[in-house]
Design a protein around this motif. Sequence first.
Motif, PDB file in Angstrom:
ATOM      1  N   LYS A 178       0.864  -1.180   0.000  1.00  0.00           N
ATOM      2  CA  LYS A 178       0.000   0.000   0.000  1.00  0.00           C
ATOM      3  C   LYS A 178       0.902   1.231   0.000  1.00  0.00           C
ATOM      4  N   PRO A 179       0.340   2.433  -0.113  1.00  0.00           N
ATOM      5  CA  PRO A 179       1.172   3.648  -0.081  1.00  0.00           C
ATOM      6  C   PRO A 179       1.935   3.828   1.228  1.00  0.00           C
ATOM      7  N   ALA A 180       1.499   3.165   2.302  1.00  0.00           N
ATOM      8  CA  ALA A 180       2.226   3.165   3.576  1.00  0.00           C
ATOM      9  C   ALA A 180       2.138   1.754   4.149  1.00  0.00           C
ATOM     10  N   PHE A 181       3.289   1.233   4.592  1.00  0.00           N
ATOM     11  CA  PHE A 181       3.318  -0.105   5.184  1.00  0.00           C
ATOM     12  C   PHE A 181       4.486  -0.196   6.143  1.00  0.00           C
ATOM     13  N   SER A 182       4.475  -1.228   6.989  1.00  0.00           N
ATOM     14  CA  SER A 182       5.525  -1.406   7.992  1.00  0.00           C
ATOM     15  C   SER A 182       6.243  -2.726   7.773  1.00  0.00           C
ATOM     16  N   LEU A 183       7.568  -2.671   7.901  1.00  0.00           N
ATOM     17  CA  LEU A 183       8.406  -3.860   7.790  1.00  0.00           C
ATOM     18  C   LEU A 183       8.840  -4.313   9.176  1.00  0.00           C
ATOM     19  N   CYS A 184       8.912  -5.637   9.356  1.00  0.00           N
ATOM     20  CA  CYS A 184       9.338  -6.222  10.622  1.00  0.00           C
ATOM     21  C   CYS A 184      10.806  -5.910  10.870  1.00  0.00           C
ATOM     22  N   PHE A 211       6.607  -8.124   6.456  1.00  0.00           N
ATOM     23  CA  PHE A 211       5.736  -7.107   7.029  1.00  0.00           C
ATOM     24  C   PHE A 211       5.579  -7.292   8.537  1.00  0.00           C
ATOM     25  N   CYS A 212       5.351  -6.200   9.220  1.00  0.00           N
ATOM     26  CA  CYS A 212       5.128  -6.210  10.664  1.00  0.00           C
ATOM     27  C   CYS A 212       3.688  -6.635  10.952  1.00  0.00           C
ATOM     28  N   ASP A 213       3.526  -7.518  11.938  1.00  0.00           N
ATOM     29  CA  ASP A 213       2.178  -7.906  12.360  1.00  0.00           C
ATOM     30  C   ASP A 213       1.892  -7.519  13.809  1.00  0.00           C
ATOM     31  N   GLY A 214       2.787  -6.733  14.411  1.00  0.00           N
ATOM     32  CA  GLY A 214       2.582  -6.246  15.771  1.00  0.00           C
ATOM     33  C   GLY A 214       3.095  -7.171  16.862  1.00  0.00           C
ATOM     34  N   THR A 215       3.674  -8.314  16.505  1.00  0.00           N
ATOM     35  CA  THR A 215       4.164  -9.271  17.483  1.00  0.00           C
ATOM     36  C   THR A 215       5.249  -8.682  18.378  1.00  0.00           C
ATOM     37  N   GLY A 275      12.029  -9.599  13.889  1.00  0.00           N
ATOM     38  CA  GLY A 275      12.164 -10.988  13.458  1.00  0.00           C
ATOM     39  C   GLY A 275      11.078 -11.908  13.972  1.00  0.00           C
ATOM     40  N   LEU A 276      10.101 -11.389  14.702  1.00  0.00           N
ATOM     41  CA  LEU A 276       9.060 -12.213  15.301  1.00  0.00           C
ATOM     42  C   LEU A 276       7.776 -12.308  14.472  1.00  0.00           C
ATOM     43  N   SER A 277       7.608 -11.480  13.468  1.00  0.00           N
ATOM     44  CA  SER A 277       6.380 -11.439  12.677  1.00  0.00           C
ATOM     45  C   SER A 277       6.138 -12.761  11.959  1.00  0.00           C
ATOM     46  N   SER A 278       4.885 -13.173  11.912  1.00  0.00           N
ATOM     47  CA  SER A 278       4.527 -14.362  11.139  1.00  0.00           C
ATOM     48  C   SER A 278       4.143 -13.977   9.715  1.00  0.00           C
ATOM     49  N   ASN A 279       4.275 -12.697   9.390  1.00  0.00           N
ATOM     50  CA  ASN A 279       3.928 -12.178   8.065  1.00  0.00           C
ATOM     51  C   ASN A 279       5.128 -11.447   7.456  1.00  0.00           C
TER      52      ASN A 279
END
Length: 68
Positions: free
Chosen positions: A33-39, A49-53, A42-46
């Motif tokens: 998307k025009p804005a997104f977050s990268l992990c 991308f960051c999943d908030g873990t 190292g804990l993200s299951s996605n």
Amino acid sequence: MSKVQIKINDNGSIRITGDVELLDGQGNVYQTKPAFSLCRCGLSSNKPFCDGTHKGNFESQVRVPEEN
């Protein structure tokens, strides 16, 4: 063309805002998307991308070094 912004969030992800193309190691394009977050933790299951873990499980506050 607008300037892309990359922000390293305290204790969290790397936030990308702007028109960028995200590629994997083989050159395949991720849908973003025009804005997104990268992990960053190292804990993200996605990954990548960051999943908030990271919340409560990761601490890092990166700062630009002061010039002398």
